[in-house]
Enzyme design. Structure first.
Site, PDB file in Angstrom:
ATOM      1  N   SER A  41       0.814  -1.215   0.000  1.00 38.90           N
ATOM      2  CA  SER A  41       0.000   0.000   0.000  1.00 38.90           C
ATOM      3  C   SER A  41       0.847   1.265   0.000  1.00 38.90           C
ATOM      4  CB  SER A  41      -0.905   0.008   1.239  1.00 38.90           C
ATOM      5  OG  SER A  41      -1.502   1.264   1.440  1.00 38.90           O
ATOM      6  N   TYR A  65      -1.868   0.625  10.404  1.00 34.35           N
ATOM      7  CA  TYR A  65      -2.095  -0.052   9.128  1.00 34.35           C
ATOM      8  C   TYR A  65      -0.864   0.049   8.238  1.00 34.35           C
ATOM      9  CZ  TYR A  65      -3.821  -0.733   4.356  1.00 34.35           C
ATOM     10  OH  TYR A  65      -3.974  -1.141   3.055  1.00 34.35           O
ATOM     11  N   GLU A 114       0.213   3.683   1.717  1.00 32.34           N
ATOM     12  CA  GLU A 114       0.253   4.152   3.104  1.00 32.34           C
ATOM     13  C   GLU A 114       1.591   3.827   3.760  1.00 32.34           C
ATOM     14  OE1 GLU A 114      -1.886   5.893   5.111  1.00 32.34           O
ATOM     15  OE2 GLU A 114      -3.309   6.247   3.479  1.00 32.34           O
TER      16      GLU A 114
END
Length: 320
Positions: free
Chosen positions: A124, A148, A126
């Site tokens: 990801s 996360y 992120e």
């Protein structure tokens, strides 16, 4: 011979589009089904009878080994995770287990039972978090800003480690934000398009939002799953950034969604501090040059088309 694919997270947005793609290409598709009292099949209702489900859980190693033995896959796509960033602060341990350790469990199950299978890990954007360079590419250092993001970094690096330690065909797609009408309503894009449709139809009066200045690189999930498949068709396993190379603010997203329904968003949007993250990621912008050059991957759906597609889907749903 018919190729066999095993997919985790098949009922989610990405899993449903990937399963469609694989079925269209003639694959026999197996999917991990986590035991719940009321399985949510909305995204795959139209294809669920074409998929063979195997009960199991990312946190149960034995069930994953059993799933590998039953499916005997040529390709494994690990998409399952606790994938909502906001929830990762509320449930950090669960996020670490499913989004991080769960990847190790999958890799180990593949190594023990089908080491020649090609493995895809859903990484990801992120992971870049508090970015150290813009745009972000495969070599950009990670600086995650949420539980996360931290868990995804673990999942990414354990995939690299298994590739280098056991000579497995294991790769990661570092996917930037990708959306669709199948996105869960807890995610900001769907939250906005869902609210715009409800407000237009008189079912909702306002939309409460957090940081409207945050910038993201948003693409269409249907385009991004094609990149996943392409990664596993290469001669050698490598990691790729998948993105649009464009950035838009949350405010732009809101404006396009409301304008599509002839609404002035300023009349309905309320800023609520409870939706501001403890540690914000201000800007994500991906450089997908490598994917375009090596995979031959191309985007088909642009940002405005994506937003209006989602608004139309939500409007039609509530109109019915």
């Amino acid at each position: 011979m018919t190729k066999r694919a095993f997919v985790t997270g098949v009922t989610g947005q990405d899993g449903s589009y990937l399963a469609e793609l694989l079925l269209e290409k003639g694959y026999k598709v197996y999917a991990l089904r986590r035991r719940t009292s009321t399985p949510i099949m909305e995204n795959i209702e139209h294809i669920k009878n074409e998929i063979e489900f195997i009960d199991g859980d990312l946190l149960d190693q034995g069930s994953l080994i059993n799933a590998m033995r039953i499916s005997n896959p040529d390709e494994v796509y690990n998409l399952a995770a606790q994938s909502f960033v906001g929830t990762s602060w509320i449930q950090p341990v669960l996020t670490g287990q499913s989004t991080g350790i769960g990847v190790t469990n999958m890799l180990e199950a593949v190594r023990l039972t089908k080491p020649d299978a090609r493995f895809y890990q859903a990484s990801s954007s992120e992971m870049f978090g508090k970015v150290v360079e813009t745009p972000q590419k495969e070599s950009t250092p990670f600086y995650p800003r949420s539980p996360y993001g931290v868990a995804k970094v673990y999942g990414h690096w354990i995939t690299v480690n298994y590739r280098e330690s056991f000579d497995m065909f294991a790769c990661s797609g570092i996917l930037f934000n990708h959306e669709s009408p199948r996105r869960g309503v807890e995610f900001v894009t769907r939250k906005v398009t869902d609210a715009a449709a409800r407000i237009k139809l008189g079912l909702q009066k306002e939309l409460r939002m957090g940081n409207l200045d945050a910038k993201r690189d948003w693409g269409f999930a249907g385009d991004y799953v094609k990149a996943m498949w392409l990664m596993l068709q290469q001669d050698a396993p490598e990691d790729y950034v998948i993105s649009t190379g464009e950035t838009h603010t949350v405010e732009e997203l809101v404006e396009i969604a409301f304008e599509h329904l002839d609404l002035n968003w300023r009349d309905y949007v309320v800023i609520d501090e409870k939706f501001v993250r403890p540690a914000e990621v201000d800007l994500l912008l991906g450089d997908c040059t490598k994917a375009k050059q090596q995979l031959g991957w191309e985007l088909e759906v642009g940002f405005e088309q994506l937003v209006t597609m989602m608004v139309d889907s939500d409007y039609k749903k509530y109109k019915r």
